[in-house]
Design a protein around this motif. Structure first.
Motif, PDB file in Angstrom:
ATOM      1  N   MET A 118       0.743  -1.093  -0.009  1.00 36.72           N
ATOM      2  CA  MET A 118      -0.052   0.046   0.102  1.00 36.72           C
ATOM      3  C   MET A 118       0.696   1.265  -0.097  1.00 36.72           C
ATOM      4  O   MET A 118       0.246   2.421  -0.605  1.00 36.72           O
ATOM      5  N   LEU A 119       1.987   1.182   0.564  1.00 39.19           N
ATOM      6  CA  LEU A 119       2.964   2.251   0.733  1.00 39.19           C
ATOM      7  C   LEU A 119       3.811   2.540  -0.485  1.00 39.19           C
ATOM      8  O   LEU A 119       4.418   3.510  -0.682  1.00 39.19           O
ATOM      9  N   GLN A 120       3.850   1.297  -1.452  1.00 39.48           N
ATOM     10  CA  GLN A 120       4.652   1.679  -2.752  1.00 39.48           C
ATOM     11  C   GLN A 120       3.641   2.363  -4.015  1.00 39.48           C
ATOM     12  O   GLN A 120       2.523   2.123  -3.856  1.00 39.48           O
ATOM     13  N   ARG A 121       4.314   3.363  -4.645  1.00 41.63           N
ATOM     14  CA  ARG A 121       3.802   4.013  -5.646  1.00 41.63           C
ATOM     15  C   ARG A 121       4.553   4.199  -6.762  1.00 41.63           C
ATOM     16  O   ARG A 121       5.887   4.407  -6.897  1.00 41.63           O
ATOM     17  N   ASP A 122       3.878   3.873  -7.769  1.00 45.53           N
ATOM     18  CA  ASP A 122       4.386   3.887  -9.412  1.00 45.53           C
ATOM     19  C   ASP A 122       4.419   5.231  -9.788  1.00 45.53           C
ATOM     20  O   ASP A 122       3.429   5.711 -10.701  1.00 45.53           O
ATOM     21  N   PHE A 123       5.285   6.083  -9.369  1.00 49.34           N
ATOM     22  CA  PHE A 123       5.128   7.585  -9.430  1.00 49.34           C
ATOM     23  C   PHE A 123       5.406   7.759 -11.137  1.00 49.34           C
ATOM     24  O   PHE A 123       4.852   8.819 -11.709  1.00 49.34           O
ATOM     25  N   THR A 125       4.373   6.117 -13.728  1.00 50.32           N
ATOM     26  CA  THR A 125       3.084   5.923 -14.408  1.00 50.32           C
ATOM     27  C   THR A 125       2.154   6.912 -13.833  1.00 50.32           C
ATOM     28  O   THR A 125       1.227   7.431 -14.671  1.00 50.32           O
ATOM     29  N   ALA A 126       2.041   7.256 -12.753  1.00 42.08           N
ATOM     30  CA  ALA A 126       1.305   8.099 -12.001  1.00 42.08           C
ATOM     31  C   ALA A 126       1.418   9.695 -12.628  1.00 42.08           C
ATOM     32  O   ALA A 126       0.316  10.341 -12.655  1.00 42.08           O
ATOM     33  N   GLU A 129      -0.506  10.539 -16.027  1.00 39.36           N
ATOM     34  CA  GLU A 129      -1.698  10.618 -15.478  1.00 39.36           C
ATOM     35  C   GLU A 129      -2.186  12.061 -15.151  1.00 39.36           C
ATOM     36  O   GLU A 129      -3.332  12.431 -15.277  1.00 39.36           O
ATOM     37  N   GLN A 130      -1.229  12.654 -14.524  1.00 30.74           N
ATOM     38  CA  GLN A 130      -1.772  14.283 -14.071  1.00 30.74           C
ATOM     39  C   GLN A 130      -1.128  15.302 -14.990  1.00 30.74           C
ATOM     40  O   GLN A 130      -0.958  16.487 -14.651  1.00 30.74           O
TER      41      GLN A 130
END
Length: 546
Positions: A118-123, A125-126, A129-130
């Motif tokens: 839950m703490l991992q983020r694929d920044f 890819t994210a 999207e922004q």
């Protein structure tokens, strides 16, 4: 017999109990037995755990997977969640912290496993999207080639960011900006035309640069191997001096070679065709030293004068008459020129322009001819037949220190940063730290006077009166642990006379000799037939490896 049977049974039970404790420790995630006993005690206090007694009195733990009152638990859980959702974020965090503090070690492990993903983020890819593709590209642009390859394999979105961001092109451009080897290779191989384009439509796609990168690496590895193995393509310029033979000095760039000859002339050669483009005459003695830039050629001669020539027209712009004997060496840079002479003096000149050159200071201190000078913004360094190297302040022209160590006169020298490398008629090369005056290393191998020397970040290249050119490993020479036998990488023997001067870069050595020739040793464009040879039978090359 019955007693022995009882003892054996006790030993078996003790062994099983010990094994059970070890397995329980592992199951509970405990670091040691004490911790496992604490966890065991905690388990025993839980309503879902039953303890069984074994025949010898030890305990066994059984964890029940079913809750005793499933309906009550569900109602209580829903009520807790209802209250939890009504609290503020800070109250929720405080409550969870308090809850976790009341849990056991093995429960913490389960929670940790649940929270980690839950703490991992694929920044990467994210961010697109922004609408922040440029930030994702900028982050990945700092990766080296190996990491960029790995990033392409993460997922299709990462691969898309790398491809559309032209990150392989940007990586190559960064290397070309920062590494002279890459810059020179881009110019010589022609792929510089695909770099530094403002619009993506001006050049090939990312896949072109992706496939180009390993080819560049292969080229670089081949060049390094050619230097170490002595593989090269040799070109020869016959200077054809009319009277006395010998090429005392030279300098080159991508288009031309300018040489100073013993017959008093300066000859300019086309570097591609090796044809003589121009001959400058005016000195009444041998041309012993020269340097040029985009505007002027400055030469020093055994006629005791320094002459300044227009590099394009060959016209004499200025003649400096100061020294009483031969001008043996000179350097100029950023409005300052330093000359040295057989008359034992060093002259420091302010060089406002080709026609406006004034004497600032004369440095006196050597007891024999001053054979070579070099300088930067901090120090002027001179070497003499009196066996010493002297260091002077560039700004004040005051004497700083003397470097002692050579056993005979010093013929050549180069100075850069803190490092001074000198060659002497004692047949040795010495490396010095200019700040403390310490001799860092002595290189031995030449059989006669070391007449010329140059170094860059990787290598030292020296030429001597024994007719040989030696290539040394600079980084190894600066390492006091490196054995002396490993320092000379290659000895090149082709000149039939004394080697007077040389210059080199990442791709070639250009040398001149008493034999009236200029040789170009090309380590980039080596014929395929020579790639697997260390000595070509069709030529007169000889390679001697130390």
């Amino acid at each position: 017999a019955e007693r022995d049977s009882i003892l054996k049974e006790k030993k078996r039970i003790n062994y099983c109990c010990g094994l059970s404790c070890i397995l329980m420790s592992l199951w509970l995630g405990c670091a040691n037995l004490v911790e496992s006993m604490c966890a065991l005690s905690c388990l025993q206090s839980m309503p879902s755990v039953r303890c069984l007694q074994i025949s010898n009195g030890t305990s066994s733990v059984i964890v029940s997977r079913k809750r005793p009152s499933e309906g009550n638990y569900q109602k209580e859980k829903d009520l807790c969640i209802k209250y939890f959702d009504q609290w503020s974020e800070s109250d929720q965090v405080e409550f969870v912290e308090h809850l976790i503090s009341r849990m056991c070690h093995y429960q913490h492990g389960h929670i940790n496993s649940y929270l980690k993903p839950m703490l991992q983020r694929d920044f990467i890819t994210a961010l697109p999207e922004q609408g922040l593709d440029h930030i994702a590209e900028n982050i990945l642009s700092y990766l080296d080639a190996r990491s960029l390859c790995a990033a392409e394999l993460v997922c299709k979105e990462w691969q898309r960011v790398i491809s559309e961001g032209m990150l392989w092109k940007k990586l190559i451009e960064r290397m070309v900006r920062t590494d002279p080897l890459w810059k020179g290779l881009s110019e010589r191989r022609g792929w510089d035309q695909y770099l530094f384009k403002n619009r993506p439509t001006d050049g090939p796609p990312n896949s072109f640069y992706r496939s180009l990168y390993p080819k560049i690496i292969q080229d670089i590895e081949t060049i390094e191997s050619n230097w170490r193995c002595g593989r090269h393509n040799l070109q020869r310029i016959q200077c054809r001096s009319e009277n006395s033979k010998g090429v005392y000095c030279l300098q080159y760039d991508d288009e031309k070679i300018i040489s100073g000859l013993r017959d008093n002339s300066i000859k300019i050669w086309d570097k591609s065709s090796l044809e003589c483009l121009k001959v400058l005459t005016g000195h009444t003695g041998s041309v012993l030293c020269l340097q040029y830039d985009e505007r002027v050629i400055v030469t020093g001669s055994s006629d005791s004068t320094v002459r300044v020539w227009d590099v394009n027209t060959g016209e004499v712009l200025n003649t400096l008459i100061h020294h009483n004997e031969a001008v043996l060496h000179l350097r100029f840079s950023n409005g300052l020129m330093v000359t040295c002479s057989k008359d034992r003096s060093i002259a420091v000149w302010d060089m406002a322009s080709a026609t406006d050159i004034t004497l600032r200071r004369v440095l006196v201190g050597h007891r024999a001819a001053v054979n070579v000078v070099d300088f930067d913004d901090k120090y002027i360094v001179s070497a003499s037949g009196d066996r010493t190297i002297k260091v002077w302040s560039t700004s004040t022209c005051e004497f700083v220190r003397t470097l002692n160590g050579h056993k005979r006169g010093i013929a050549c020298l180069q100075y850069r940063d803190r490092l001074v490398v000198s060659g002497s008629s004692d047949n040795t090369i010495r490396l010095w730290d200019i700040e403390c005056g310490a001799c860092l290393r002595v290189l031995e191998g030449h059989e006669e006077l070391v007449r010329c020397i140059r170094f860059d970040n990787k290598r030292i290249v020296s030429g001597a009166y024994d007719g040989k050119i030696k290539v040394w490993d600079l980084q190894a020479a600066l390492d006091p642990r490196a054995p002396a036998s490993t320092l000379c990488l290659r000895t090149l023997v082709e000149h039939s006379g004394r080697v007077f001067r040389l210059q080199f870069d990442e791709f070639q050595i250009i040398s001149s000799s008493h034999d009236d020739t200029i040789l170009i040793w090309d380590f980039l464009n080596v014929p395929p037939s020579a790639q697997n040879e260390t000595r070509s039978p069709s030529r007169t090359y000889t390679y001697i490896s130390r």
